[in-house]
Design a protein around this motif. Structure first.
Motif, PDB file in Angstrom:
ATOM      1  N   GLN A 208       5.615 -16.844  -6.199  1.00 44.51           N
ATOM      2  CA  GLN A 208       5.315 -15.433  -6.741  1.00 44.51           C
ATOM      3  C   GLN A 208       6.603 -14.887  -6.221  1.00 44.51           C
ATOM      4  OE1 GLN A 208       3.008 -15.695  -8.760  1.00 44.51           O
ATOM      5  NE2 GLN A 208       1.511 -14.283  -7.708  1.00 44.51           N
ATOM      6  N   LEU A 209       7.180 -14.694  -5.010  1.00 47.98           N
ATOM      7  CA  LEU A 209       8.374 -14.024  -4.488  1.00 47.98           C
ATOM      8  C   LEU A 209       9.620 -14.316  -5.496  1.00 47.98           C
ATOM      9  CD1 LEU A 209       8.227 -13.910  -0.695  1.00 47.98           C
ATOM     10  CD2 LEU A 209       8.247 -11.952  -2.260  1.00 47.98           C
ATOM     11  N   GLN A 210       9.677 -15.648  -5.870  1.00 49.66           N
ATOM     12  CA  GLN A 210      10.690 -16.115  -6.700  1.00 49.66           C
ATOM     13  C   GLN A 210      10.754 -15.356  -8.170  1.00 49.66           C
ATOM     14  OE1 GLN A 210      10.853 -20.234  -6.294  1.00 49.66           O
ATOM     15  NE2 GLN A 210      11.567 -20.267  -4.262  1.00 49.66           N
ATOM     16  N   LYS A 211       9.354 -15.198  -8.702  1.00 56.10           N
ATOM     17  CA  LYS A 211       9.535 -14.938 -10.021  1.00 56.10           C
ATOM     18  C   LYS A 211       9.637 -13.114  -9.906  1.00 56.10           C
ATOM     19  CE  LYS A 211       5.901 -17.996 -11.354  1.00 56.10           C
ATOM     20  NZ  LYS A 211       4.805 -18.381 -12.065  1.00 56.10           N
ATOM     21  N   ILE A 212       9.508 -12.357  -8.939  1.00 60.80           N
ATOM     22  CA  ILE A 212       9.363 -11.003  -8.950  1.00 60.80           C
ATOM     23  C   ILE A 212      10.815 -10.440  -9.656  1.00 60.80           C
ATOM     24  CG2 ILE A 212       9.345  -9.010  -7.561  1.00 60.80           C
ATOM     25  CD1 ILE A 212       7.338 -10.466  -5.931  1.00 60.80           C
ATOM     26  N   PHE A 222       5.215  -3.287  -7.305  1.00 59.65           N
ATOM     27  CA  PHE A 222       3.743  -3.676  -7.076  1.00 59.65           C
ATOM     28  C   PHE A 222       3.411  -5.059  -6.731  1.00 59.65           C
ATOM     29  CE2 PHE A 222       0.149  -5.716  -9.337  1.00 59.65           C
ATOM     30  CZ  PHE A 222      -0.976  -4.813  -8.807  1.00 59.65           C
ATOM     31  N   TRP A 223       4.178  -5.865  -7.285  1.00 59.48           N
ATOM     32  CA  TRP A 223       4.097  -7.309  -7.252  1.00 59.48           C
ATOM     33  C   TRP A 223       4.757  -7.729  -5.948  1.00 59.48           C
ATOM     34  CZ3 TRP A 223       0.531 -10.065  -9.060  1.00 59.48           C
ATOM     35  CH2 TRP A 223      -0.080  -9.609 -10.297  1.00 59.48           C
ATOM     36  N   MET A 224       5.765  -7.089  -5.395  1.00 61.85           N
ATOM     37  CA  MET A 224       6.352  -7.279  -4.136  1.00 61.85           C
ATOM     38  C   MET A 224       5.283  -6.842  -3.119  1.00 61.85           C
ATOM     39  SD  MET A 224       9.077  -8.354  -2.512  1.00 61.85           S
ATOM     40  CE  MET A 224      10.389  -8.189  -3.767  1.00 61.85           C
ATOM     41  N   ASN A 225       4.515  -5.838  -3.247  1.00 66.08           N
ATOM     42  CA  ASN A 225       3.542  -5.388  -2.427  1.00 66.08           C
ATOM     43  C   ASN A 225       2.259  -6.084  -2.393  1.00 66.08           C
ATOM     44  OD1 ASN A 225       2.505  -3.387  -0.726  1.00 66.08           O
ATOM     45  ND2 ASN A 225       1.547  -2.202  -2.329  1.00 66.08           N
ATOM     46  N   TRP A 229       1.325  -8.413   0.923  1.00 69.77           N
ATOM     47  CA  TRP A 229       0.040  -8.506   1.580  1.00 69.77           C
ATOM     48  C   TRP A 229      -0.850  -9.771   1.622  1.00 69.77           C
ATOM     49  CZ3 TRP A 229      -3.036  -4.333   3.086  1.00 69.77           C
ATOM     50  CH2 TRP A 229      -4.672  -4.640   3.409  1.00 69.77           C
ATOM     51  N   GLY A 230      -0.517 -10.922   0.468  1.00 71.54           N
ATOM     52  CA  GLY A 230      -1.001 -12.037   0.508  1.00 71.54           C
ATOM     53  C   GLY A 230      -0.398 -12.757   1.835  1.00 71.54           C
ATOM     54  N   LEU A 231       0.869 -12.819   1.750  1.00 71.94           N
ATOM     55  CA  LEU A 231       1.556 -13.518   3.328  1.00 71.94           C
ATOM     56  C   LEU A 231       0.878 -12.728   4.404  1.00 71.94           C
ATOM     57  CD1 LEU A 231       5.067 -13.408   1.683  1.00 71.94           C
ATOM     58  CD2 LEU A 231       3.730 -15.387   2.343  1.00 71.94           C
TER      59      LEU A 231
END
Length: 719
Positions: A208-212, A222-225, A229-231
């Protein structure tokens, strides 16, 4: 007189319908921007007023009923929700709408989930998914399957949940909605975390981080946040609470920038939890205090009680038993055991733990009896506490029985968890197994073919040896064999090139042709609201296909040796000036600033095809336009060594990862697999650049740019 009355009535009816349409338009606008409970109540009143007019169209009525039902679910007025949805169901008997049939079932499933009836929600959500799929409403289909996965997860049917999420992801891909794909992946990650499959959860979150960086700028934070949170949750599950705290701290920083006060409060509470586990009670108290202040300001009583419960747990871990007991007893009196089940169970078990540590066995036993209906929340903990309380009261037989029940609960839980993990991993491995079986079948086929070839070769060798011995024409035989082998080699090379070309073409044409087919079918069946826009999209797709075919043709020429250059001698300085002018013309309309760096190179000649080198620079410019954040920078530079002239083309961020850098010149390679082909081009530009430069006897290399992006360096030998 009668005519006058008729005209007056007609004008009045037209005016009334116009007024209703205006009110309906206002209703739609308000429905899309609801924030507070007061606004939702006003919207429900407006919905009832609109429905009473009986002047709405069937589609407008369906919209109002569906929206009103959703608002009632949010407000918890479920009886009113049932009424609205029943009216919607009756309405759908008179006109067919797969969309609203799906929305009706989705709303009923949503209401069942909200009320905790997850088993009841499943058939509604399956029906909703089927209706949306028939209507090719892929976004709604993805949402329905996500709800379905949530219901299965709550029922501990994790294998079914993963299957539903796979269907949701497939629908999101069809909808070309990258953020929805990420939401599905995030939900799957949460399932892995709950099953203690933390490694798989972390793997998804890192993807997910690579797609952001490739998402729209407004969505990135928003997606970084969400990913942080998931991590944080995953590291907490692993027991690495220091790392978990660091990620929650990053979430809190983003919450402050986004001005989400309630989110800040929840994050601060989770930060406090990690500090409690790390026994850093002073820092934990600071976080809890800040969380309480925000929640009190927002006036969210249940959230305040929830945070106070975590503070009580901190007191318990610190050994401040009396303060913990007093706080928890106060919290319990403010919670309803039937309405606030989870909060009541957590506070109650903490209070029981406090009683036991204070040797107040009677009070602990009394609270256990009150909490008896909630024991399935954590049945092992319930019987563990019951055993301690009964033992403290002197009831050794009862304590022994409770101890047995506790061990049985632990055993069942471990067995159930193991089975669930197995089912989830098995469902995931089915696809992988199928792929492996396919590869194995191909390998066996290739082995058989190789054995047949080897057999033929051996036979040919024997015949050749016999001919050599009998006819004594060694030279003739060797020459013939060499000629045959050379022809076979050329034939094999031609076949490989043909296979590669066909594979490339089929890979790249499948998706755009499928999109063209969908748009044409939509036009054929009059499903498009704006045909002109659709025709524009079709023209765009056809232009992209023409560009792709042109690129493939040039690569095919290079592969087959028909890629010819019109070489002529030209001064390096003059060539660079021409190329720089071309780059400036291309970049000037795309918010990219060009910097030209030219070393003093006099009387240096190159033997080059000027048109082909212009094509190379055009491809590099197009890549910078597509992949560089705006506003950005591009640097075009000229330098020399003893043997060669070096052209370098650099751009600003975003850059390319170390893993992707060696593959940039491979055909059809794209760093970002989720980026659309409209933005990413054919994926052949850099391959063509490489072929052109190699045809000149030069070299082309890619590296990280000092500007933060990509640097392409071209080395051309001096004449």
């Amino acid at each position: 007189m009668i005519i006058f009355v008729f005209v007056f009535f007609a004008l009045f009816s037209v005016a009334a319908i116009g007024s209703v349409n205006v009110e309906f338009g206002e209703f739609k606008v308000q429905a899309e921007s609801l924030k507070s409970s007061e606004e939702r109540q006003v919207l429900l009143k407006k919905a009832d007023d609109l429905l009473k007019t009986r002047q709405l169209t069937q589609m407008q009525t369906a919209y109002v009923l569906h929206r009103a039902g959703l608002v009632c679910i949010r407000e918890g007025c479920f009886e009113q929700t049932v009424t609205y949805l029943a009216r919607l169901e009756t309405l759908l008997e008179s006109f067919e709408s797969l969309e609203y049939l799906g929305k009706l079932n989705l709303s009923r499933g949503n209401m069942a989930i909200t009320r905790g009836n997850h088993f009841e929600a499943i058939p509604y959500l399956i029906a909703a998914s089927n209706f949306f799929e028939q209507a090719e409403l892929h976004t709604l289909s993805s949402h329905a399957n996500r709800f379905l996965a949530h219901a299965y997860q709550q029922l501990n049917k994790y294998s079914d949940a993963v299957i539903a999420l796979d269907a949701s992801f497939e629908a999101a891909v069809k909808a070309e909605n990258v953020q929805l794909e990420m939401a599905v992946a995030r939900q799957k990650s949460a399932i892995y975390t709950s099953l203690d499959l933390i490694e798989k959860s972390l793997e998804i979150q890192l993807q997910q981080l690579q797609k952001i960086p490739y998402l729209p700028q407004k969505s990135q934070e928003f997606w970084m946040n969400d990913t942080f949170w998931g991590l944080a949750e995953s590291y907490a599950a692993l027991g690495e609470h220091a790392k978990s705290y660091d990620y929650f701290n990053k979430v809190h920083d983003i919450d402050k920038r986004l001005n989400g006060k309630q989110d800040q409060a929840v994050t601060l509470r989770r930060m406090g939890e990690q500090k409690v586990v790390l026994k850093q009670f002073g820092r934990a108290a600071e976080h809890f205090k800040l969380s309480l202040a925000i929640l009190a300001e927002l006036d969210i009583p249940l959230a305040v009680l929830d945070t106070q419960t975590y503070i009580s747990e901190m007191y318990l871990r610190e050994g401040k038993l009396q303060i913990a007991q007093d706080t928890l007893e106060t919290i319990i009196t403010q919670l309803d055991i039937t309405k606030n089940v989870n909060a009541y169970a957590r506070a109650s078990y903490l209070l029981i733990d406090t009683y036991l540590q204070n040797a107040l066995y009677e009070q602990a036993h009394r609270q256990l009896l009150i909490t008896e209906p909630l024991k399935n929340k954590d049945i092992a903990k319930h019987y563990s506490f019951l055993a301690q309380a009964l033992q403290g009261k002197g009831d050794l037989e009862g304590a022994f029985e409770a101890q047995n029940q506790m061990h049985l609960a632990y055993k069942n839980k471990m067995k159930e968890q193991g089975s669930l993990k197995t089912l989830v991993l098995a469902s995931e491995s089915e696809y992988v197994t199928g792929q492996l079986e396919l590869k194995q079948a191909k390998a066996e086929q290739a082995l058989l073919k190789a054995e047949q070839t080897l057999t033929r070769y051996i036979g040919f060798s024997i015949v050749a040896v016999l001919l050599f011995i009998i006819l004594f024409v060694l030279v003739f035989t060797r020459q013939r064999r060499a000629r045959l082998e050379q022809e076979a080699k050329h034939l094999n090379q031609a076949l490989e090139l043909k296979k590669q070309l066909l594979a490339d073409v089929s890979h790249e044409l499948r998706t755009p042709l499928a999109v063209l087919k969908l748009h044409l079918e939509a036009l054929e069946h009059n499903l498009v609201s704006d045909p002109q826009a659709t025709y524009k999209i079709l023209n765009q797709r056809l232009d992209n296909l023409n560009l792709l075919i042109s690129d493939i043709y040039e690569l095919a020429q290079a592969d087959t040796g028909t890629f010819n250059l019109s070489l002529e001698r030209q001064g390096a300085s003059e060539l660079f000036d021409d190329l720089a002018g071309q780059v400036e013309d291309v970049l000037c309309d795309h918010d990219l600033h060009l910097e030209v760096k030219k070393s003093s190179i006099d009387k240096v000649l190159l033997e080059i095809d000027s048109a082909r080198l212009h094509q190379v620079v055009a491809n590099l410019s197009r890549n910078s336009i597509h992949y560089t954040d705006k506003p950005g920078e591009v640097c075009f530079a000229l330098s020399e060594t003893e043997e060669a002239v070096i052209l370098s083309f650099s751009d600003s961020s975003p850059g390319v990862s170390d893993q992707d850098l060696p593959h940039l010149f491979e055909r059809l390679f794209r760093c970002d697999k989720s980026r659309s082909r409209d933005l990413g081009g054919s994926g052949l530009g850099l391959s063509i650049c490489e072929k052109v430069v190699e045809a000149h006897g030069g070299e082309i290399n890619a590296s990280h740019s000092e500007l933060g992006g990509l640097k392409i360096e071209i080395k051309l030998l001096k004449a």
